[in-house]
Design an enzyme around this catalytic site. Structure first.
Site, PDB file in Angstrom:
ATOM      1  CD  GLN A 143     -19.457 -81.408 -21.984  1.00 57.65           C
ATOM      2  OE1 GLN A 143     -20.149 -81.093 -21.028  1.00 57.65           O
ATOM      3  NE2 GLN A 143     -18.483 -80.628 -22.410  1.00 57.65           N
ATOM      4  CG  HIS A 186     -23.646 -65.092 -24.067  1.00 62.26           C
ATOM      5  ND1 HIS A 186     -24.089 -65.866 -25.118  1.00 62.26           N
ATOM      6  CD2 HIS A 186     -22.877 -65.915 -23.301  1.00 62.26           C
ATOM      7  CE1 HIS A 186     -23.604 -67.087 -24.992  1.00 62.26           C
ATOM      8  NE2 HIS A 186     -22.872 -67.144 -23.908  1.00 62.26           N
ATOM      9  CG  ASP A 225     -21.279 -70.295 -26.151  1.00 62.10           C
ATOM     10  OD1 ASP A 225     -20.658 -69.251 -25.867  1.00 62.10           O
ATOM     11  OD2 ASP A 225     -22.263 -70.679 -25.485  1.00 62.10           O
ATOM     12  CD  GLU A 284     -15.432 -75.311 -23.014  1.00 58.09           C
ATOM     13  OE1 GLU A 284     -15.703 -76.499 -22.701  1.00 58.09           O
ATOM     14  OE2 GLU A 284     -16.179 -74.346 -22.735  1.00 58.09           O
ATOM     15  CG  ASP A 298      -9.576 -78.480 -13.982  1.00 60.45           C
ATOM     16  OD1 ASP A 298     -10.434 -77.591 -13.827  1.00 60.45           O
ATOM     17  OD2 ASP A 298      -9.289 -79.302 -13.096  1.00 60.45           O
ATOM     18  CG  ASP A 306     -20.857 -68.879 -20.718  1.00 62.54           C
ATOM     19  OD1 ASP A 306     -21.941 -69.429 -20.443  1.00 62.54           O
ATOM     20  OD2 ASP A 306     -20.620 -68.392 -21.831  1.00 62.54           O
ATOM     21  N   PRO A 330     -19.391 -81.878 -15.083  1.00 63.37           N
ATOM     22  CG  PRO A 330     -18.480 -82.826 -17.032  1.00 63.37           C
ATOM     23  CD  PRO A 330     -19.773 -82.333 -16.432  1.00 63.37           C
TER      24      PRO A 330
END
Length: 289
Positions: free
Chosen positions: A31, A62, A86, A106, A138, A156, A163
């Site tokens: 991305q 959050h 993040d 992630e 993944d 999140d 994706p």
């Protein structure tokens, strides 16, 4: 002249941040990532032009995604964050002292690298805590290979048309249940009812087909320009039944303080959809009881 950073959540709606300064721009394998500095919300980052997280209001999103389910669970010990590069969800989970392990799955290492460098207030040093393990790749593959059991799961992620699309499916929920401990619950963001009603309808339908207890939460998130809906799902745990007294007691017992949005008195209100939202989502949300 410094450009205005504009977002278009729907074809007939636009909002933005005047005099924003772009401080990083990276085309990752997955991305396009940008980091911006704004007068209104401080540092924020975008993925493919979509707003993700800002230092100025990330605590709203959050805290709502973590604490309602974590407090409803009597003793969460392990948590899985899908996405969450993040570090904001991990930071909130670490406030619960009995949690001994947090896995953040992630996809994009560049998200972690850029937000770790440019948005330190969001992760709050969570990556340096030994209870947090970052796994890059993944998330569906991680779940398929995992032999662990998790009490909390936080979606999140980017929206379903990204994706992360394969993680918003009944087949993935079935796989996820295998790594969810008895009494476990997940939380998921749904979108803005004024802009994403059809998306929310589809997500809720799939959740309700897969889990016995599904609840929606609502909070206004300035970065997203709208009221934002989230959901909790479980086969046994219903965070909406947690009373003010119970929430206060668990916050006290766990010595959780310094929150900027969520508190015990707000808990029930998060699960009460305004009439305007129900009008927008007629046929999606169950009748008021």
């Amino acid at each position: 002249m410094t450009p205005t950073l504009l977002f278009r959540p729907a074809p007939d709606f636009v909002y933005g941040f005047p005099d924003a300064t772009r401080i990083a721009s990276v085309d990752s394998r997955y991305q396009h990532i940008e980091v911006w500095d704004t007068a209104q919300l401080g540092r924020l980052f975008t993925l493919d032009g979509r707003p993700m997280t800002s230092a100025g209001d990330e605590f709203i999103y959050h805290e709502c995604m973590v604490h309602p389910t974590a407090l409803a669970h009597a003793a969460p010990l392990a948590a899985l964050v899908l996405g969450g590069g993040d570090g904001g969800a991990a930071k909130q989970l670490l406030k619960h002292p009995r949690i001994a392990r947090i896995v953040v799955a992630e996809l994009d290492p560049d998200v972690v690298r850029l937000t770790r460098e440019h948005l330190p207030d969001v992760h709050g040093g969570a990556w340096d805590d030994p209870r947090v393990e970052l796994t890059i790749g993944d998330a569906a593959h991680f779940v398929e290979q995992s032999r662990e059991q998790f009490d909390l799961v936080v979606f999140d992620l980017t929206p379903p048309d990204s994706p992360a699309a394969g993680l918003y499916t009944p087949s993935f929920y079935t796989a996820l249940k295998r790594v969810m401990a008895p009494g476990a619950a997940l939380s998921m963001h749904l979108g803005a009812p004024y802009f994403h009603a059809s998306r929310i309808a589809a997500l809720l339908a799939d959740l309700r087909a897969s889990f016995a207890v599904v609840r929606t939460m609502a909070a206004f998130v300035p970065l997203y320009g709208s009221l934002w809906l989230m959901a909790t799902a479980s086969d046994t745990l219903d965070p909406a039944t947690l009373t003010v007294t119970q929430a206060k007691q668990r916050l006290h017992e766990r010595r959780i303080d310094g929150l900027r949005w969520y508190d015990a008195t707000l808990h029930s209100a998060l699960f009460a959809e305004p009439y305007a939202v129900r009008d927008k989502l007629t046929g999606v949300l169950p009748p008021l009881r």
